[in-house]
Write a protein that holds these residues in place. Structure first.
Motif, PDB file in Angstrom:
ATOM      1  N   SER A   3      55.997 -18.390 -14.350  1.00  0.00           N
ATOM      2  CA  SER A   3      54.979 -17.491 -13.790  1.00  0.00           C
ATOM      3  C   SER A   3      55.265 -17.152 -12.336  1.00  0.00           C
ATOM      4  O   SER A   3      54.695 -16.206 -11.791  1.00  0.00           O
ATOM      5  N   ARG A 218      48.140  -6.502 -15.575  1.00  0.00           N
ATOM      6  CA  ARG A 218      47.485  -7.787 -15.298  1.00  0.00           C
ATOM      7  C   ARG A 218      47.015  -8.452 -16.596  1.00  0.00           C
ATOM      8  O   ARG A 218      47.193  -9.664 -16.782  1.00  0.00           O
ATOM      9  N   ARG A 219      46.437  -7.666 -17.500  1.00  0.00           N
ATOM     10  CA  ARG A 219      45.974  -8.228 -18.777  1.00  0.00           C
ATOM     11  C   ARG A 219      47.142  -8.784 -19.596  1.00  0.00           C
ATOM     12  O   ARG A 219      47.042  -9.864 -20.188  1.00  0.00           O
ATOM     13  N   ALA A 222      48.413 -11.995 -17.998  1.00  0.00           N
ATOM     14  CA  ALA A 222      47.441 -13.073 -18.203  1.00  0.00           C
ATOM     15  C   ALA A 222      47.518 -13.605 -19.631  1.00  0.00           C
ATOM     16  O   ALA A 222      47.453 -14.823 -19.860  1.00  0.00           O
ATOM     17  N   ASN A 225      50.233 -16.000 -19.984  1.00  0.00           N
ATOM     18  CA  ASN A 225      50.177 -17.080 -18.983  1.00  0.00           C
ATOM     19  C   ASN A 225      51.259 -16.913 -17.918  1.00  0.00           C
ATOM     20  O   ASN A 225      51.894 -17.878 -17.492  1.00  0.00           O
ATOM     21  N   LEU A 227      50.675 -14.978 -14.950  1.00  0.00           N
ATOM     22  CA  LEU A 227      50.165 -14.661 -13.619  1.00  0.00           C
ATOM     23  C   LEU A 227      50.536 -15.773 -12.646  1.00  0.00           C
ATOM     24  O   LEU A 227      50.453 -16.961 -12.971  1.00  0.00           O
TER      25      LEU A 227
END
Length: 283
Positions: A3, A218-219, A222, A225, A227
């Motif tokens: 990430s 962003r979605r 996220a 996993n 971010l």
């Protein structure tokens, strides 16, 4: 995939900086690698196969640098390359879709204009969203195209008299036809907001997909996993395939601008330490 890895952003030139600004608002702690294929811009008039090849080479270069996902911040590249890229790379690939849906929902005149490049008009994405959203609503979509606008933005001439003359020529028919929404179908075109308003006042509401793409990115991250856990503001490294010295002043000007403030004119964006981190890259 870690990430902590950067997010890759690709455009044929400086236009994707408008998308990068929205990404940095939505995900300010992420680090970014922005790749501009300035050696080959503009790509809109190139063949379908050449567009796919240039896009593949650019995304491959970002992948080799360890990005955790790539935003294809180019309408033309998205129109021709997304399926191929998603089949080849095991990382999230996010593309652009012309913002016809919100324009259709907002129009009062029933006429929407789309300003795009030859490549975007030739691809299937625009036709698909018109068929999906405009046709059922009975909204007329008028298309305007120019080969000159992208090179003018690339040359730092977004607010020049020459640019305004081109816009006057290509957009006047849309005004005469009653269009009240103008979809900016190229990531270079938000940088023309000031010139469009100088020529046409408030005839158009300008609509583009940058903010929606940032929210979607962003979605996606996220959900995977991916971010970042960093709390400090992330840095950006800019990569160009052409001349670094020629790119630097245009990048410096556009990076310092925000093309999404309320009146659609450039304003200060998120702070980027000077000088810009610009490197040459072969793709």
């Amino acid at each position: 995939m870690s990430s902590a890895a950067p997010v890759g952003v690709f455009d044929s030139g400086v236009g994707g900086l408008s998308v990068l600004a929205e990404l940095r608002r939505a995900m300010p702690h992420e680090e970014y690698l922005y790749l501009a294929d300035t050696a080959h811009v503009p790509i809109g008039a190139r063949s379908d196969e050449e567009i796919r090849d240039l896009t593949d080479r650019a995304v491959s270069a970002l992948h080799a640098r360890g990005v955790k996902g790539v935003v294809v911040a180019c309408n033309t590249a998205s129109a021709f390359s997304l399926s191929h890229l998603r089949a080849r790379f095991a990382i999230p690939i996010i593309g652009l879709v012309p913002a016809v849906k919100p324009a259709v929902e907002a129009t009062r005149s029933g006429v929407v204009g789309v300003l795009a490049t030859p490549g975007t008009l030739r691809g299937t994405l625009l036709a698909d969203v018109i068929r999906q959203f405009a046709d059922p609503a009975g909204v007329k979509v008028l298309q305007a195209v120019s080969r000159e606008l992208v090179p003018l933005v690339e040359a730092g001439q977004a607010d020049s008299s020459e640019t305004q003359a081109v816009l006057r020529e290509v957009l006047s028919p849309l005004v005469q036809a009653g269009a009240d929404q103008l979809v900016l179908g190229c990531t270079h075109y938000p940088f023309l907001a000031g010139s469009i308003h100088a020529e046409f006042g408030n005839c158009f509401t300008l609509v583009d997909s940058g903010a929606a793409v940032a929210r979607h990115t962003r979605r996606v991250l996220a959900a995977e996993n991916l971010l970042t856990a960093r709390t400090e503001t992330g840095k950006v490294t800019y990569l160009v395939t052409g001349d670094v010295d020629a790119a630097r002043p245009v990048f410096a000007t556009l990076v310092s601008q925000n093309v999404h403030n309320e009146d659609h004119t450039p304003a200060a964006a998120s702070t980027q330490a000077a000088p810009l981190r610009i490197e040459h890259i072969h793709t």
